[in-house]
Design a protein around this motif. Structure first.
Motif, PDB file in Angstrom:
ATOM      1  N   MET A 265       0.852  -1.194   0.000  1.00 40.55           N
ATOM      2  CA  MET A 265       0.000   0.000   0.000  1.00 40.55           C
ATOM      3  C   MET A 265       0.884   1.238   0.000  1.00 40.55           C
ATOM      4  N   SER A 266       1.089   1.761  -1.191  1.00 34.59           N
ATOM      5  CA  SER A 266       1.954   2.931  -1.349  1.00 34.59           C
ATOM      6  C   SER A 266       1.172   4.230  -1.409  1.00 34.59           C
ATOM      7  N   ASP A 267      -0.161   4.145  -1.340  1.00 35.86           N
ATOM      8  CA  ASP A 267      -1.014   5.319  -1.500  1.00 35.86           C
ATOM      9  C   ASP A 267      -1.707   5.672  -0.186  1.00 35.86           C
ATOM     10  N   PRO A 268      -2.248   6.892  -0.073  1.00 33.42           N
ATOM     11  CA  PRO A 268      -3.006   7.239   1.136  1.00 33.42           C
ATOM     12  C   PRO A 268      -4.169   6.279   1.342  1.00 33.42           C
ATOM     13  N   LEU A 269      -4.434   5.915   2.581  1.00 31.76           N
ATOM     14  CA  LEU A 269      -5.530   4.994   2.868  1.00 31.76           C
ATOM     15  C   LEU A 269      -6.877   5.661   2.627  1.00 31.76           C
ATOM     16  N   ALA A 270      -6.981   6.923   2.991  1.00 33.95           N
ATOM     17  CA  ALA A 270      -8.214   7.690   2.817  1.00 33.95           C
ATOM     18  C   ALA A 270      -7.842   9.136   2.551  1.00 33.95           C
ATOM     19  N   ILE A 271      -8.721   9.840   1.865  1.00 32.11           N
ATOM     20  CA  ILE A 271      -8.476  11.246   1.542  1.00 32.11           C
ATOM     21  C   ILE A 271      -9.714  12.056   1.874  1.00 32.11           C
ATOM     22  N   GLN A 272      -9.496  13.131   2.609  1.00 29.44           N
ATOM     23  CA  GLN A 272     -10.542  14.101   2.923  1.00 29.44           C
ATOM     24  C   GLN A 272     -10.297  15.333   2.064  1.00 29.44           C
ATOM     25  N   ILE A 273     -11.274  15.703   1.258  1.00 28.64           N
ATOM     26  CA  ILE A 273     -11.130  16.904   0.446  1.00 28.64           C
ATOM     27  C   ILE A 273     -11.516  18.100   1.303  1.00 28.64           C
ATOM     28  N   GLY A 274     -10.568  18.966   1.566  1.00 27.55           N
ATOM     29  CA  GLY A 274     -10.803  20.106   2.437  1.00 27.55           C
ATOM     30  C   GLY A 274      -9.696  20.211   3.461  1.00 27.55           C
ATOM     31  N   SER A 275      -9.757  21.230   4.288  1.00 25.60           N
ATOM     32  CA  SER A 275      -8.650  21.515   5.194  1.00 25.60           C
ATOM     33  C   SER A 275      -8.784  20.851   6.550  1.00 25.60           C
ATOM     34  N   VAL A 276      -9.910  20.206   6.812  1.00 26.42           N
ATOM     35  CA  VAL A 276     -10.122  19.591   8.121  1.00 26.42           C
ATOM     36  C   VAL A 276     -10.317  18.097   7.938  1.00 26.42           C
ATOM     37  N   LEU A 277      -9.507  17.315   8.636  1.00 29.29           N
ATOM     38  CA  LEU A 277      -9.634  15.869   8.546  1.00 29.29           C
ATOM     39  C   LEU A 277     -10.812  15.387   9.376  1.00 29.29           C
ATOM     40  N   SER A 278     -11.590  14.491   8.806  1.00 25.81           N
ATOM     41  CA  SER A 278     -12.792  14.012   9.473  1.00 25.81           C
ATOM     42  C   SER A 278     -12.450  13.125  10.658  1.00 25.81           C
TER      43      SER A 278
ATOM     44  N   ASN B   7      -4.911   9.409  12.926  1.00 24.94           N
ATOM     45  CA  ASN B   7      -5.934   9.583  11.910  1.00 24.94           C
ATOM     46  C   ASN B   7      -5.442   8.907  10.638  1.00 24.94           C
ATOM     47  N   MET B   8      -6.308   8.138   9.998  1.00 28.21           N
ATOM     48  CA  MET B   8      -5.903   7.279   8.892  1.00 28.21           C
ATOM     49  C   MET B   8      -5.997   7.972   7.536  1.00 28.21           C
ATOM     50  N   ALA B   9      -6.363   9.251   7.516  1.00 23.71           N
ATOM     51  CA  ALA B   9      -6.607   9.941   6.250  1.00 23.71           C
ATOM     52  C   ALA B   9      -5.630  11.084   6.046  1.00 23.71           C
ATOM     53  N   MET B  10      -5.661  11.628   4.851  1.00 27.29           N
ATOM     54  CA  MET B  10      -4.934  12.836   4.511  1.00 27.29           C
ATOM     55  C   MET B  10      -5.935  13.830   3.941  1.00 27.29           C
ATOM     56  N   ALA B  11      -5.671  15.114   4.141  1.00 26.30           N
ATOM     57  CA  ALA B  11      -6.595  16.143   3.663  1.00 26.30           C
ATOM     58  C   ALA B  11      -5.876  17.093   2.732  1.00 26.30           C
TER      59      ALA B  11
END
Length: 528
Positions: A168-181, A190-194
């Motif tokens: 897994m070379s990619d982000p696990l999850a992506i949040q579009i916007g400046s605040v991570l859910s 936190n498992m995501a990137m924003a």
């Protein structure tokens, strides 16, 4: 100091002074406080796109019970959708006239409407109810992790210390916007990137160079730097994926201008490009704000006021364009989308809008959905008070469990590990999934309820006719709060139950029977 506490402290400091890492604008990131804010496609290739409707969507003006239009109009005359403009999805149910695109998806068999999704004891606070939806908790319990964060931790153990890696070379999850859910909050991070676009990348690290790691604080800072280096590595595949698909191909995306904004379309454009570019990210989350419609219009920022119908138009237009884009990009079979909001709105209008409510509709969209409806139109009483709410028909935790099992192929035995509960995961939502009851075969005659006498002074007899087993029979009050469970499992056939009013005050209640596949039938109970 615990690592989680330390990260929270560092994040609050770094929020004061934005930093730049390799050209990317850094946002303060922390394990966020939950109070602040099918078929032919391989399981590993499936993507879930979550659309959060911030503010509490007015479900009755979104999915309209045309079979009860007179009661609907009487309850909310000042904001009711004119009957002659409603777009019919069936003889009994319509959709807001601004949602023509989603009507088209419904006709194509790519949209499913889930009636009255919520939880048993509703909370009317935006923050707390959002917390409940994202964490999967009950009203009176508090989790410091999110449902999707726990799933990603289950699916990718060891994150973040061993990632990115060969598998897994990619982000696990992506949040579009400046605040991570907070929904992506895992047990350790936190498992995501924003980020807002592939060249403006938000991550979680303080850029300060660490030279002394001999002290405890130095060790913590070294950990932060390590995470930051990992996230910089994640930025490369994101940019590469975007470069592979330099622009969207659908002509249905609207122009995004100051006077006619559609922020959701802009977010979904990014999602489509990244999926088509080969990014292996499992979950994306985007959002559309402005649904706290206490009045007929709401400010969505930049001095722009829109009404609820306009928000629904933005939602419908964005989803329709995104689906068209996915088709043209050849990724339509691997994408499943879902909308959700922290709560619905009251049945009765407050004169210019609606106040915070309980359950509301959820949309599932994609090539894999079983089209049509899950559940039935909510009952609108003849005499509606300001306290009347729409009670839950489907628990959102059952929806999560069903998505995890049917879309992400999580074994049933592991569902409690991810959801921290053991809710039913057999909702008939996706094609190619074996269910003990086929929803398509159900009709109003599949389950019939009658209560005599009604109104009730002391007790009454509940007559049940069902061609399928019943999971449970429950009682809600007018606010949508679960009062009691009348019965558990009942086999198919004809049955009579004694209903007693013990402990119930005079007033109106909703009695609801639920089949084992989620189909529900409700009747109004009047207690004298």
């Amino acid at each position: 100091m615990k690592r989680r506490s330390f990260l929270q402290t560092i994040a609050s400091v770094s929020a004061i002074s934005p930093l730049i890492i390799n050209g990317f604008n850094v946002k303060a990131f922390e394990p966020t406080n939950l109070f602040t804010l099918a078929g032919a496609i391989d399981c590993d290739d499936r993507v879930l796109v979550l659309i959060q409707l911030n503010g509490g969507n007015d479900g009755l003006n979104t999915i309209i019970p045309v079979d009860q239009y007179s009661q609907y109009y009487a309850a909310r005359t000042s904001i009711a959708v004119p009957e002659n403009t409603i777009i019919k999805l069936s003889d009994t149910t319509g959709i807001n006239p601004e949602m023509t695109g989603m009507k088209s998806l419904f006709d194509q068999g790519k949209l499913k409407v889930l009636h009255s999704v919520g939880y048993p004891t509703p909370n009317y606070s935006h923050f707390r109810s959002t917390d409940i939806w994202l964490s999967g908790s009950d009203t009176e319990e508090y989790f410091n992790t999110g449902v999707m964060g726990r799933y990603l931790d289950y699916r990718f153990p060891g994150y973040p210390s061993t990632y990115p890696n060969a598998s897994m070379s990619d982000p696990l999850a992506i949040q579009i916007g400046s605040v991570l859910s907070t929904g992506f909050e895992g047990p350790h991070a936190n498992m995501a990137m924003a980020f807002t676009d592939p060249t403006s990348f938000y991550n979680i690290v303080n850029e300060k160079d660490i030279t002394d790691t001999s002290s405890r604080s130095g060790l913590e800072l070294a950990y932060i730097r390590k995470v930051g280096e990992q996230l910089n590595n994640f930025a490369k595949p994101v940019k590469n994926a975007a470069l592979k698909v330099p622009k969207n191909v659908s002509s249905l995306y609207p122009a995004h201008t100051f006077n006619t904004p559609n922020p959701l379309s802009e977010q979904l454009k990014i999602v489509a490009r990244l999926i088509a570019g080969g990014l292996k990210t499992k979950i994306y989350m985007v959002n559309l704000s402005g649904f706290d419609t206490h009045s007929s219009t709401t400010n969505v920022g930049f001095g722009v006021n829109v009404n609820h119908a306009n928000l629904l138009k933005q939602l419908s237009t964005a989803i329709t364009a995104f689906m068209d884009d996915c088709k043209l990009l050849g990724i339509q079979d691997k994408v499943l989308g879902m909308t959700f909001s922290e709560f619905g709105r009251r049945i009765k209008s407050n004169g210019t809008g609606t106040d915070h409510g309980a359950a509301g509709p959820v949309f599932l969209f994609g090539n894999s959905v079983i089209p049509g409806f899950l559940g039935t139109n909510p009952i609108i009483p003849d005499n509606v008070s300001s306290e009347d709410n729409i009670p839950m028909q489907t628990d959102f935790r059952s929806l999560y469990s069903s998505l995890l099992t049917q879309w992400f192929c999580v074994p049933q035995k592991d569902i409690p590990t991810v959801t921290l509960h053991n809710y039913a995961n057999n909702l008939p939502i996706l094609q190619g999934i074996s269910n003990s009851v086929k929803h398509e075969s159900l009709n109003p005659l599949s389950l019939q309820l009658s209560l005599f006498p009604n109104p009730i002074l002391h007790q009454s007899q509940l007559q049940i006719q069902t061609v399928y087993p019943i999971a449970d029979i429950v009682l809600y009050d007018r606010t949508g709060k679960l009062m009691s469970t009348i019965s558990g499992y009942i086999p198919e056939g004809n049955h009579t139950l004694l209903f007693e009013r013990v402990g119930l005050s005079a007033g109106q209640y909703y009695l609801q029977a639920r089949l084992i596949n989620g189909y529900t039938q409700s009747i109004i109970v009047n207690i004298q």
